[in-house]
Design an enzyme around this catalytic site. Structure first.
Site, mmCIF file in Angstrom:
data_model
loop_
_atom_site.group_PDB
_atom_site.id
_atom_site.type_symbol
_atom_site.label_atom_id
_atom_site.label_comp_id
_atom_site.label_asym_id
_atom_site.label_seq_id
_atom_site.Cartn_x
_atom_site.Cartn_y
_atom_site.Cartn_z
ATOM 1 N N LYS A 109 -1.968 -9.107 9.249
ATOM 2 C CA LYS A 109 -2.107 -9.627 7.850
ATOM 3 C C LYS A 109 -1.342 -8.212 7.604
ATOM 4 O O LYS A 109 -1.163 -7.427 7.388
ATOM 5 C CB LYS A 109 -3.336 -10.045 7.464
ATOM 6 C CG LYS A 109 -3.677 -8.507 7.199
ATOM 7 C CD LYS A 109 -5.517 -9.142 6.166
ATOM 8 C CE LYS A 109 -6.074 -7.656 6.105
ATOM 9 N NZ LYS A 109 -6.223 -7.584 4.825
ATOM 10 N N LYS A 138 -11.200 -1.155 9.318
ATOM 11 C CA LYS A 138 -11.637 0.152 8.416
ATOM 12 C C LYS A 138 -11.695 1.568 8.442
ATOM 13 O O LYS A 138 -11.053 2.677 8.677
ATOM 14 C CB LYS A 138 -11.381 -0.148 7.398
ATOM 15 C CG LYS A 138 -11.159 -1.212 6.800
ATOM 16 C CD LYS A 138 -11.415 -0.934 4.779
ATOM 17 C CE LYS A 138 -10.087 -2.209 3.819
ATOM 18 N NZ LYS A 138 -10.926 -1.598 2.529
ATOM 19 N N LYS A 175 -1.989 -3.652 2.400
ATOM 20 C CA LYS A 175 -2.371 -2.503 1.613
ATOM 21 C C LYS A 175 -1.767 -1.127 2.329
ATOM 22 O O LYS A 175 -1.519 0.172 1.749
ATOM 23 C CB LYS A 175 -3.100 -2.338 0.145
ATOM 24 C CG LYS A 175 -3.191 -3.424 -0.402
ATOM 25 C CD LYS A 175 -4.122 -3.026 -1.656
ATOM 26 C CE LYS A 175 -5.283 -4.129 -1.774
ATOM 27 N NZ LYS A 175 -6.394 -3.941 -2.524
#
Ligand code: TYM
Length: 330
Positions: A198, A116, A201
């Site tokens: 993956k 992130k 969102k």
């Protein structure tokens, strides 16, 4: 079964970005199947979402959206409790106490933070770095036995386990040690545009995911555009054929058919027919899902979240009191 004898399940989703098929298949649909056997608590983890910048108006809407998604997916309030994390102040209280048990070296191992932070670790919030400790507090606060999550959260649940054990060792055995539960298939749904990463969102391209609130026709088109491998055989092979294997997993879970059965059904037919079949399955799933989603009003959801928080407040208070006593502040 006697409620007290059932093991406790706790899990949650962040109200940020668009909830997608990965969240549904990896986590929420698994929760739905656990409701009979376990004593379940499902949380809208809003304090996790603010570890990256959020628009307050959108955040308010997303909190309601997540709760509606829980209900539309089949979370049944006869068996389970849903609530909003920030309504129970003991989450942050316990997180602070667990911070004193967690080590910098524990958090430095967390791969999600590194992903992130995207190479910019010095400039992201302390909250993003410390987020796994808050997640440990969420879990431990309710004496959780089992935490059903997707594969990407496994490392965080392991940390919660370690912190509970370390706390018990340093003070007294007052915390229950949780364990993760991961589905055999669907624990890691991959991006439609890039099946080596993956489904996410926060993906920049809308072609990466099918959001649960996507228009069903638009979602069908995304399936037709999904990246597949060069040969045309509909066969599961995660290493050599990640694209078709990911689509087979999604098809299998949504249609309730074995992957072997699907391979047979599409043998000799090629990717075009297979994608058309899957596009129909996804479309039907979204139409049914959204019908249920749209039938729930915002006001109803707000009331349900409040009453959920009232029900579990005593569990949180009880845990914090035990913790405060053994550390010596009470
Ligand atoms: P979050 O909001 O990112 O994701 C919610 C759930 O969806 C799963 N998931 C996936 N599963 C399969 N394939 C994918 N591509 C995929 N992407 C996401 C996640 O593993 C997760 O189960 N930190 C958590 C939220 C949280 C939590 C908790 C969970 C906070 N406190 C306590 C359990 C217990 C998170 O960010 O999940």
């Amino acid at each position: 079964m006697n409620e007290d004898k059932k093991l406790r399940v706790f899990s949650g989703v962040q109200p940020s970005g668009n909830l997608h098929l990965g969240n549904y298949l990896g986590a929420i649909s698994q929760w739905v199947n656990m409701q009979e056997k376990y004593n379940c608590i499902f949380c809208v983890v809003d304090y996790h979402a603010i570890t990256v910048k959020q628009d307050p108006e959108i955040l308010r809407k997303k909190i309601i959206e997540i709760a509606k998604i829980y209900l539309a997916s089949g979370i049944d309030l006869e068996n389970s409790i849903i609530f909003q994390q920030s309504d129970i102040k003991e989450h942050t209280e316990l997180a602070w106490i667990l911070n004193t048990v967690a080590r910098i070296s524990d958090l430095n191992k967390m791969t999600q933070f590194k992903d992130k932070a995207d190479g910019n670790q010095e400039n992201v919030s302390v909250g993003l770095y410390d987020y796994p400790v808050l997640m440990a507090a969420d879990i431990i606060l309710y004496n959780t036995d089992v935490v059903p999550v997707g594969e990407d959260q496994l490392q965080h649940v392991e940390l919660a386990r370690d912190l509970a054990k370390r706390f018990n060792h340093n003070f007294d055995k007052v915390l229950r040690v949780p364990k993760a539960e991961i589905r055999k298939e669907g624990a890691r749904i991959m991006g439609l545009d890039d099946p080596t990463k993956k489904m996410s969102k926060s993906a920049t391209s809308e072609l990466n995911y099918i959001a649960l609130t996507d228009d069903p026709d638009k979602a069908a088109k995304k399936i037709m555009k999904a990246s597949t491998d060069s040969d045309m055989e509909v066969k599961y092979d995660k290493e050599k054929k990640p694209g078709i294997s990911n689509l087979l997993t999604i098809y299998s879970l949504l249609a309730g058919k074995e992957i072997k059965e699907l391979e047979k059904e599409y043998s000799g037919k090629g990717y075009g027919d297979f994608k058309k079949g899957l596009a129909e399955v996804v479309k039907k799933f979204l139409i049914d899902f959204q019908e249920k989603y749209n039938a729930i009003s915002d006001d109803e959801v707000k009331k349900l979240l409040k009453s959920g928080a009232e029900k579990i407040q005593p569990i949180a208070e009880d845990t914090i009191l035990r913790v405060k006593k053994v550390i010596g502040v009470k």
